[in-house]
Design a protein around this motif. Structure first.
Motif, mmCIF file in Angstrom:
data_model
loop_
_atom_site.group_PDB
_atom_site.id
_atom_site.type_symbol
_atom_site.label_atom_id
_atom_site.label_comp_id
_atom_site.label_asym_id
_atom_site.label_seq_id
_atom_site.Cartn_x
_atom_site.Cartn_y
_atom_site.Cartn_z
ATOM 1 N N GLN A 1 -6.856 9.024 -3.157
ATOM 2 C CA GLN A 1 -6.682 8.304 -1.886
ATOM 3 C C GLN A 1 -5.188 8.246 -1.517
ATOM 4 O O GLN A 1 -4.821 8.519 -0.378
ATOM 5 N N GLU B 1 -8.892 4.339 4.148
ATOM 6 C CA GLU B 1 -8.877 2.902 3.816
ATOM 7 C C GLU B 1 -10.243 2.465 3.281
ATOM 8 O O GLU B 1 -10.337 1.761 2.264
ATOM 9 N N LEU C 1 -2.894 8.150 1.882
ATOM 10 C CA LEU C 1 -2.774 6.702 2.071
ATOM 11 C C LEU C 1 -1.438 6.187 1.531
ATOM 12 O O LEU C 1 -0.919 5.172 2.006
ATOM 13 N N ARG D 1 -0.182 1.112 -0.544
ATOM 14 C CA ARG D 1 -1.496 0.498 -0.280
ATOM 15 C C ARG D 1 -2.336 0.429 -1.564
ATOM 16 O O ARG D 1 -3.007 -0.571 -1.831
#
Ligand code: Z5A
Length: 217
Positions: A110, A69, A116, A120
């Motif tokens: 990511q 994150e 992730l 997101r």
């Protein structure tokens, strides 16, 4: 004299050692041959003093424990600055922008590599740049082993991403493939496992094709 329209936004993507640097040279050569003005070459993460500072943090092995994150938010903080201060104004002035990596890299590294997920990343993308995106993305598709063998000859210390294991790069590559499959109109996949001259020839061809479709807008 008629004002030139908005410039074109070209991004170059691919795993480490795919040959993005040589690709940027091939793009410059194709535009020069076509008599186009010199584009702005930039990169992500980076492209502004703030973005380059965040790049140093992102690549620094001392931050190996950074969460997915935090990593995604840092990448998008750099991108917000880059978009507002460099990319959009340059395009609005009618100049082309060629960027070494952009938001597809966040989906790959990511979203895919760190696990992730796309949702997101899409939320951050919607916040930071909404519907804005590249006109053309060249994905230099390389086998992770081939790319890694190439950069191993550089002899430099491995950065935080280069220290990752094969599974990370395989997941990133799979995410790139999903992006390309979802947007075939924007992506052009270049088989970057081939010799450099063949890769450069295809890159020049892709840019010529783009110019043939109203490149100077
Ligand atoms: N990152 C992220 O996580 N999320 C994001 O949203 C963004 C980025 C935007 C830094 O990017 C890191 O940031 C990146 C993902 C992360 N880390 N990784 N992995 P970067 O673009 O600076 O990092 P990079 O991919 O590691 O760059 P690189 O290793 O320099 O790759 P390259 O530019 O594609 O390679 P190159 O310098 O053009 O070529 C490497 C060597 O291979 C060189 O000696 C060439 O002569 C040789 N080469 C190139 N092409 C060929 C061919 N076709 N045959 C033989 N040899 C070749």
């Amino acid at each position: 004299m008629a004002r030139r329209g908005r410039g074109r936004f070209i991004t170059v993507e691919g795993l480490e050692g795919a040959g993005k640097t040589s690709c940027l040279e091939a793009i410059a050569a194709a535009l020069r041959m076509a008599g186009e003005p010199e584009p702005l070459f930039t990169r992500e993460p980076g492209g502004t003093p703030f973005g380059e500072a965040l790049r140093s943090v992102l690549l620094d092995p001392q931050y190996q424990g950074m969460t997915a994150e935090a990593e995604a938010l840092t990448v998008f903080a750099a991108r917000a600055d880059h978009l507002t201060r460099v990319i959009r104004p340059t395009l609005e002035a009618g100049r082309w922008v060629v960027c070494d990596r952009f938001t597809d890299a966040t989906y790959a590294y990511q979203g895919g590599g760190r696990g992730l997920g796309d949702r997101r990343v899409a939320e951050l993308e919607a916040w930071v740049h909404g519907g804005f995106g590249p006109d053309r993305t060249l994905l230099l598709d390389v086998e992770p082993d081939v790319g890694r063998a190439r950069i191993a000859t550089r002899g430099a210390h491995a950065d935080r991403f280069e220290q990752e294991q094969d599974a990370f790069f395989r997941a990133a590559r799979a995410a790139y493939h999903r992006r390309a499959a979802a947007e075939p109109g924007r992506f052009r996949i270049v088989d970057a496992n081939r010799p450099a001259a063949e890769v450069a020839a295809q890159v020049r061809h892709e840019i010529e094709a783009l110019l043939g479709h109203g490149g100077t807008a």
